[in-house]
Design a protein around this motif. Structure first.
Motif, PDB file in Angstrom:
ATOM      1  N   MET A   1       0.849  -1.195   0.000  1.00  0.00           N
ATOM      2  CA  MET A   1       0.000   0.000   0.000  1.00  0.00           C
ATOM      3  C   MET A   1       0.882   1.242   0.000  1.00  0.00           C
ATOM      4  O   MET A   1       1.739   1.406   0.861  1.00  0.00           O
ATOM      5  N   ILE A   2       0.647   2.113  -0.984  1.00  0.00           N
ATOM      6  CA  ILE A   2       1.393   3.362  -1.111  1.00  0.00           C
ATOM      7  C   ILE A   2       0.418   4.524  -0.966  1.00  0.00           C
ATOM      8  O   ILE A   2      -0.567   4.603  -1.705  1.00  0.00           O
ATOM      9  N   VAL A   3       0.671   5.410  -0.027  1.00  0.00           N
ATOM     10  CA  VAL A   3      -0.179   6.574   0.207  1.00  0.00           C
ATOM     11  C   VAL A   3       0.575   7.818  -0.239  1.00  0.00           C
ATOM     12  O   VAL A   3       1.627   8.164   0.313  1.00  0.00           O
ATOM     13  N   LEU A   4       0.038   8.483  -1.266  1.00  0.00           N
ATOM     14  CA  LEU A   4       0.646   9.704  -1.797  1.00  0.00           C
ATOM     15  C   LEU A   4      -0.202  10.904  -1.365  1.00  0.00           C
ATOM     16  O   LEU A   4      -1.376  10.998  -1.723  1.00  0.00           O
ATOM     17  N   LYS A   5       0.394  11.798  -0.602  1.00  0.00           N
ATOM     18  CA  LYS A   5      -0.358  12.911  -0.018  1.00  0.00           C
ATOM     19  C   LYS A   5      -0.011  14.244  -0.684  1.00  0.00           C
ATOM     20  O   LYS A   5       1.140  14.667  -0.693  1.00  0.00           O
ATOM     21  N   ASN A   6      -1.039  14.863  -1.257  1.00  0.00           N
ATOM     22  CA  ASN A   6      -0.953  16.241  -1.764  1.00  0.00           C
ATOM     23  C   ASN A   6       0.087  16.446  -2.860  1.00  0.00           C
ATOM     24  O   ASN A   6       0.679  17.522  -2.964  1.00  0.00           O
ATOM     25  N   PHE A   7       0.283  15.445  -3.695  1.00  0.00           N
ATOM     26  CA  PHE A   7       1.184  15.605  -4.827  1.00  0.00           C
ATOM     27  C   PHE A   7       0.558  16.460  -5.934  1.00  0.00           C
ATOM     28  O   PHE A   7       1.273  16.995  -6.779  1.00  0.00           O
ATOM     29  N   LEU A   8      -0.756  16.583  -5.937  1.00  0.00           N
ATOM     30  CA  LEU A   8      -1.426  17.326  -7.004  1.00  0.00           C
ATOM     31  C   LEU A   8      -1.733  18.763  -6.623  1.00  0.00           C
ATOM     32  O   LEU A   8      -1.620  19.669  -7.451  1.00  0.00           O
ATOM     33  N   THR A   9      -2.140  18.993  -5.386  1.00  0.00           N
ATOM     34  CA  THR A   9      -2.610  20.327  -4.997  1.00  0.00           C
ATOM     35  C   THR A   9      -1.573  21.155  -4.250  1.00  0.00           C
ATOM     36  O   THR A   9      -1.706  22.375  -4.164  1.00  0.00           O
ATOM     37  N   GLN A  10      -0.560  20.523  -3.677  1.00  0.00           N
ATOM     38  CA  GLN A  10       0.406  21.285  -2.875  1.00  0.00           C
ATOM     39  C   GLN A  10       1.825  21.221  -3.430  1.00  0.00           C
ATOM     40  O   GLN A  10       2.770  21.611  -2.763  1.00  0.00           O
ATOM     41  N   SER A  11       1.970  20.705  -4.614  1.00  0.00           N
ATOM     42  CA  SER A  11       3.277  20.689  -5.255  1.00  0.00           C
ATOM     43  C   SER A  11       3.172  21.346  -6.629  1.00  0.00           C
ATOM     44  O   SER A  11       2.245  21.074  -7.384  1.00  0.00           O
ATOM     45  N   LYS A  12       4.129  22.207  -6.935  1.00  0.00           N
ATOM     46  CA  LYS A  12       4.145  22.872  -8.239  1.00  0.00           C
ATOM     47  C   LYS A  12       5.127  22.206  -9.203  1.00  0.00           C
ATOM     48  O   LYS A  12       5.375  22.716 -10.294  1.00  0.00           O
ATOM     49  N   ARG A  13       5.668  21.063  -8.792  1.00  0.00           N
ATOM     50  CA  ARG A  13       6.654  20.396  -9.619  1.00  0.00           C
ATOM     51  C   ARG A  13       5.963  19.550 -10.690  1.00  0.00           C
ATOM     52  O   ARG A  13       5.318  18.543 -10.403  1.00  0.00           O
ATOM     53  N   LYS A  14       6.067  19.993 -11.896  1.00  0.00           N
ATOM     54  CA  LYS A  14       5.436  19.323 -13.024  1.00  0.00           C
ATOM     55  C   LYS A  14       5.913  17.884 -13.158  1.00  0.00           C
ATOM     56  O   LYS A  14       5.146  16.984 -13.568  1.00  0.00           O
ATOM     57  N   ALA A  15       7.149  17.622 -12.767  1.00  0.00           N
ATOM     58  CA  ALA A  15       7.723  16.284 -12.919  1.00  0.00           C
ATOM     59  C   ALA A  15       6.968  15.238 -12.106  1.00  0.00           C
ATOM     60  O   ALA A  15       6.876  14.069 -12.518  1.00  0.00           O
ATOM     61  N   PHE A  16       6.419  15.627 -10.940  1.00  0.00           N
ATOM     62  CA  PHE A  16       5.645  14.674 -10.146  1.00  0.00           C
ATOM     63  C   PHE A  16       4.421  14.196 -10.930  1.00  0.00           C
ATOM     64  O   PHE A  16       4.124  12.998 -10.999  1.00  0.00           O
ATOM     65  N   SER A  17       3.689  15.145 -11.504  1.00  0.00           N
ATOM     66  CA  SER A  17       2.488  14.795 -12.255  1.00  0.00           C
ATOM     67  C   SER A  17       2.836  13.978 -13.491  1.00  0.00           C
ATOM     68  O   SER A  17       2.127  13.027 -13.845  1.00  0.00           O
ATOM     69  N   GLU A  18       3.923  14.317 -14.142  1.00  0.00           N
ATOM     70  CA  GLU A  18       4.344  13.561 -15.319  1.00  0.00           C
ATOM     71  C   GLU A  18       4.698  12.128 -14.948  1.00  0.00           C
ATOM     72  O   GLU A  18       4.381  11.183 -15.690  1.00  0.00           O
ATOM     73  N   THR A  19       5.325  11.951 -13.786  1.00  0.00           N
ATOM     74  CA  THR A  19       5.658  10.603 -13.316  1.00  0.00           C
ATOM     75  C   THR A  19       4.401   9.806 -13.007  1.00  0.00           C
ATOM     76  O   THR A  19       4.287   8.624 -13.366  1.00  0.00           O
ATOM     77  N   LEU A  20       3.436  10.454 -12.367  1.00  0.00           N
ATOM     78  CA  LEU A  20       2.195   9.761 -12.017  1.00  0.00           C
ATOM     79  C   LEU A  20       1.409   9.354 -13.262  1.00  0.00           C
ATOM     80  O   LEU A  20       0.925   8.220 -13.357  1.00  0.00           O
ATOM     81  N   ILE A  21       1.259  10.268 -14.217  1.00  0.00           N
ATOM     82  CA  ILE A  21       0.480   9.946 -15.409  1.00  0.00           C
ATOM     83  C   ILE A  21       1.175   8.860 -16.234  1.00  0.00           C
ATOM     84  O   ILE A  21       0.533   8.096 -16.967  1.00  0.00           O
ATOM     85  N   GLU A  22       2.483   8.762 -16.089  1.00  0.00           N
ATOM     86  CA  GLU A  22       3.236   7.722 -16.801  1.00  0.00           C
ATOM     87  C   GLU A  22       3.071   6.354 -16.148  1.00  0.00           C
ATOM     88  O   GLU A  22       2.895   5.344 -16.844  1.00  0.00           O
ATOM     89  N   LEU A  23       3.089   6.306 -14.809  1.00  0.00           N
ATOM     90  CA  LEU A  23       3.163   5.025 -14.115  1.00  0.00           C
ATOM     91  C   LEU A  23       1.824   4.482 -13.614  1.00  0.00           C
ATOM     92  O   LEU A  23       1.656   3.266 -13.513  1.00  0.00           O
ATOM     93  N   LEU A  24       0.877   5.356 -13.268  1.00  0.00           N
ATOM     94  CA  LEU A  24      -0.380   4.877 -12.686  1.00  0.00           C
ATOM     95  C   LEU A  24      -1.116   3.867 -13.574  1.00  0.00           C
ATOM     96  O   LEU A  24      -1.676   2.888 -13.057  1.00  0.00           O
TER      97      LEU A  24
END
Length: 334
Positions: free
Chosen positions: A70-93
């Motif tokens: 179980m992996i819990v990811l907290k506030n990677f979308l609303t509290q981070s301005k780093r585009k790379a996080f979102s790019e990683t998520l859309i690639e791997l999810l």
């Protein structure tokens, strides 16, 4: 929810952080109980302690001596301005393994604007493919029921006026109401094993006012009541109490807000209360105050307060405390 299923992607979001975190705790507790009592395979990440490489590693790792991770990811979308996080998520999810269970937890609702299109893409992907639940702030009877339930867990029973006042006092924040209930429980000696029939565990309006109204808060409610009923003696006393603790601008703002509510309910009745999202407890008290005012009188006083507010903000009021006191004295005769 069956933890034995294949890949699970869960999306919890919304401004009611207390209920969202309560749901998150239920899920993690179940995972620990049913899947991995060692907790080795329960991983939590937030943008402050993770970089893109670590995020990739966490999402790709296999469980250790357990059937799932179980992996819990907290506030990677609303509290981070780093585009790379979102790019990683859309690639791997979309390509999570059967042994991965990912929970994405956001302390806000869906943004109206996006810092980047990658974040928008992740959110829209979660809306379509995740088991999602939004936690909007509760209001009115639902909020009171939730607060009453918080008290019941601790063996505390609220009188109706007490839970109504606590709902207003906490501003709809169930995290804040829980803290206040802890104080009330300690004061009243509430314990679940004593049951609801024990009078010692019944919380009254006076109990809430005594223990839960932070410095000056009880006085501000008394001030607003006196403003609505045009009780000048109490109004001036509570105004002085407030002005000893707070800036005049804060008191002027609270007064204008109350007058706006009076004017809205005078002109539109319950529709005005709904438009302003007044708690039913507030709407009921304001409704009882309407007989003290006419529309012209409300407009005149509101205009005078707004003028003073403007002058204070612009530095044009040489003595805001004295000017506010004079305004309350001269403008508010019965």
């Amino acid at each position: 929810m069956d933890f034995s299923n294949a890949t699970m992607l869960i999306f919890l979001y919304g401004a009611d952080i207390w209920r969202k975190n309560h749901k998150l705790k239920q899920l993690t507790d179940r995972f620990i109980k049913e899947v991995d009592p060692s907790r080795i395979n329960l991983v939590g990440c937030d943008p402050g302690n993770t970089d893109e490489a670590a995020l990739r590693s966490v999402l790709r790792a296999a469980p250790f001596l357990a059937r799932k991770r179980m992996i819990v990811l907290k506030n990677f979308l609303t509290q981070s301005k780093r585009k790379a996080f979102s790019e990683t998520l859309i690639e791997l999810l979309p390509f999570l393994g059967d042994a991965q269970m990912v929970i994405i937890s956001e302390d806000e609702g869906k943004p109206k604007t996006w810092s980047n299109q990658a974040t928008k893409g992740v959110w829209e992907y979660l809306e379509k493919h995740a088991d999602g639940e939004e936690f909007k702030p509760l209001w009115g009877a639902k909020l009171e029921a939730a607060i009453a339930a918080q008290g019941k867990v601790r063996g505390l029973v609220f009188e109706k006026s007490a839970v109504e006042f606590l709902a207003v006092l906490s501003g709809g924040d169930l995290g804040q109401s829980e803290k206040e209930i802890e104080k009330l429980t300690a004061y009243l000696g509430g314990h679940p094993e004593r049951g609801e029939g024990s009078r010692a565990n019944v919380c009254t309006l006076n109990d809430v006012k005594l223990l839960c109204a932070i410095a000056g808060e009880a006085s501000i409610f008394e001030f607003l009541d006196a403003l609505g009923t045009k009780d000048q003696k109490i109004l001036l006393r509570t105004a002085q109490e407030q002005l000893e603790e707070a800036e005049p601008l804060a008191l002027v703002s609270r007064a204008t807000g109350h007058l706006r509510a009076l004017l809205a309910m005078t002109l539109s009745g319950p529709i005005g209360a709904t438009a302003l999202k007044l708690h039913p407890f507030q709407a009921k008290k304001i409704s009882a105050q309407l007989r003290n005012w006419t529309v012209p009188a409300l407009k005149r006083f509101l205009f005078a307060l707004l003028t003073l507010e403007y002058q204070i903000k612009r530095g044009l009021a040489p003595d805001p405390k004295a000017q506010l006191t004079a305004l309350l004295t001269l403008t508010l005769p019965r």
